[in-house]
Design an enzyme around this catalytic site. Structure first.
Site, PDB file in Angstrom:
ATOM      1  N   ASP A  54     -41.290  -0.207 -21.268  1.00  0.00           N
ATOM      2  CA  ASP A  54     -41.528  -0.749 -22.600  1.00  0.00           C
ATOM      3  C   ASP A  54     -40.251  -1.420 -23.110  1.00  0.00           C
ATOM      4  O   ASP A  54     -39.188  -0.791 -23.155  1.00  0.00           O
ATOM      5  CB  ASP A  54     -41.933   0.387 -23.548  1.00  0.00           C
ATOM      6  CG  ASP A  54     -42.217  -0.103 -24.959  1.00  0.00           C
ATOM      7  OD1 ASP A  54     -43.389  -0.105 -25.347  1.00  0.00           O
ATOM      8  OD2 ASP A  54     -41.264  -0.472 -25.675  1.00  0.00           O
ATOM      9  N   TYR A  59     -34.862  -6.418 -28.718  1.00  0.00           N
ATOM     10  CA  TYR A  59     -33.847  -5.532 -28.138  1.00  0.00           C
ATOM     11  C   TYR A  59     -32.693  -6.318 -27.509  1.00  0.00           C
ATOM     12  O   TYR A  59     -31.610  -5.772 -27.295  1.00  0.00           O
ATOM     13  CB  TYR A  59     -34.446  -4.624 -27.071  1.00  0.00           C
ATOM     14  CG  TYR A  59     -35.545  -3.705 -27.545  1.00  0.00           C
ATOM     15  CD1 TYR A  59     -35.804  -3.494 -28.897  1.00  0.00           C
ATOM     16  CD2 TYR A  59     -36.351  -3.037 -26.623  1.00  0.00           C
ATOM     17  CE1 TYR A  59     -36.829  -2.654 -29.314  1.00  0.00           C
ATOM     18  CE2 TYR A  59     -37.366  -2.193 -27.031  1.00  0.00           C
ATOM     19  CZ  TYR A  59     -37.605  -2.013 -28.375  1.00  0.00           C
ATOM     20  OH  TYR A  59     -38.624  -1.179 -28.781  1.00  0.00           O
ATOM     21  N   LYS A  87     -42.875  -7.070 -26.906  1.00  0.00           N
ATOM     22  CA  LYS A  87     -43.284  -7.206 -28.302  1.00  0.00           C
ATOM     23  C   LYS A  87     -42.847  -8.545 -28.900  1.00  0.00           C
ATOM     24  O   LYS A  87     -41.758  -9.037 -28.588  1.00  0.00           O
ATOM     25  CB  LYS A  87     -42.707  -6.052 -29.128  1.00  0.00           C
ATOM     26  CG  LYS A  87     -43.032  -4.677 -28.569  1.00  0.00           C
ATOM     27  CD  LYS A  87     -42.323  -3.574 -29.305  1.00  0.00           C
ATOM     28  CE  LYS A  87     -42.447  -2.263 -28.548  1.00  0.00           C
ATOM     29  NZ  LYS A  87     -41.541  -2.200 -27.404  1.00  0.00           N
ATOM     30  N   HIS A 120     -44.582  -6.596 -33.148  1.00  0.00           N
ATOM     31  CA  HIS A 120     -43.581  -5.551 -33.330  1.00  0.00           C
ATOM     32  C   HIS A 120     -43.655  -4.896 -34.717  1.00  0.00           C
ATOM     33  O   HIS A 120     -43.545  -3.678 -34.843  1.00  0.00           O
ATOM     34  CB  HIS A 120     -42.183  -6.143 -33.092  1.00  0.00           C
ATOM     35  CG  HIS A 120     -41.177  -5.146 -32.630  1.00  0.00           C
ATOM     36  ND1 HIS A 120     -40.151  -5.470 -31.786  1.00  0.00           N
ATOM     37  CD2 HIS A 120     -41.020  -3.827 -32.895  1.00  0.00           C
ATOM     38  CE1 HIS A 120     -39.414  -4.400 -31.545  1.00  0.00           C
ATOM     39  NE2 HIS A 120     -39.922  -3.389 -32.213  1.00  0.00           N
TER      40      HIS A 120
END
Length: 202
Positions: A54, A59, A87, A120
């Site tokens: 994931d 990120y 996401k 997200h």
């Protein structure tokens, strides 16, 4: 987290989504994975038995995750045995930004498709917005228009399943009212300090 292969008898190692696809019950989260992300992803897959990874554009590590995924497949793990989640970030919650954002994710992950693509957060942010956002940085979110674009990604084979994160019951019901492809997953943060009882009970 324990690996899916290490789970004992009687414990469910996967779930079946509405689409009929299966999602491993245990996944490797990559938030704050650090500078050794590629090595960690490869090791988790090839040595610890993880099959679900994931990640997210926000990120800032999808290229490293992609290197780890590639190394794992080069070590003999079949792509079809992996489940990859990513996401769509809040600054891309505009219909005409959805596909380019997914294409960037695919390029960074070095994949032809991803298994699950999630919204997200259910609000749109101005480019360059602070976290948490400041006054004027939260913009109007065309939820229905964005979801139609998410559905088109499924139809075009770029994504197998689509879903959401951090939705309230009210927003989830609104989405379900207009969706032609219902969300396969509603991913929520849950721990002793943040229980989300309402969505859990819904």
């Amino acid at each position: 987290m324990a690996s899916a292969q290490a789970m004992g008898q009687g414990e469910q190692d996967h779930f079946v989504l509405k689409s009929g696809h299966t999602i491993p019950a245990v996944g490797l989260g990559t938030w704050r994975a650090g500078s050794d992300t590629a090595h960690s992803v490869k090791t988790a897959i090839t040595e610890a038995g993880y099959r679900h990874v994931d990640t997210a554009a926000q990120y800032g590590i999808e290229k490293e995750v992609g290197k780890g995924l590639k190394a794992a497949t080069e070590a003999g793990i079949s792509r079809k045995d992996l489940f990859v989640t990513s996401k769509l970030w809040c600054t891309d919650l505009v219909p005409d930004k959805v596909r380019p954002a997914l294409e960037n994710t695919l390029k960074d992950l070095q994949l032809d498709y991803i298994d699950l693509y999630l919204i997200h957060w259910p609000f749109r942010l101005k480019d360059g917005a602070h976290m948490p956002p400041e006054a004027g940085e939260v913009l109007e979110f065309d939820m229905e228009g964005v979801w139609r674009e998410m559905e088109s990604l499924v139809k075009d084979g770029l994504v197998k399943d689509i879903g959401v994160c951090n939705y309230t019951v009210t927003k989830l019901n609104r989405l379900l009212h207009s969706a032609k492809i219902p969300p396969s997953v509603c991913q929520m943060e849950m721990h002793p300090g943040w229980k989300n009882d309402k969505i859990f009970e819904a």
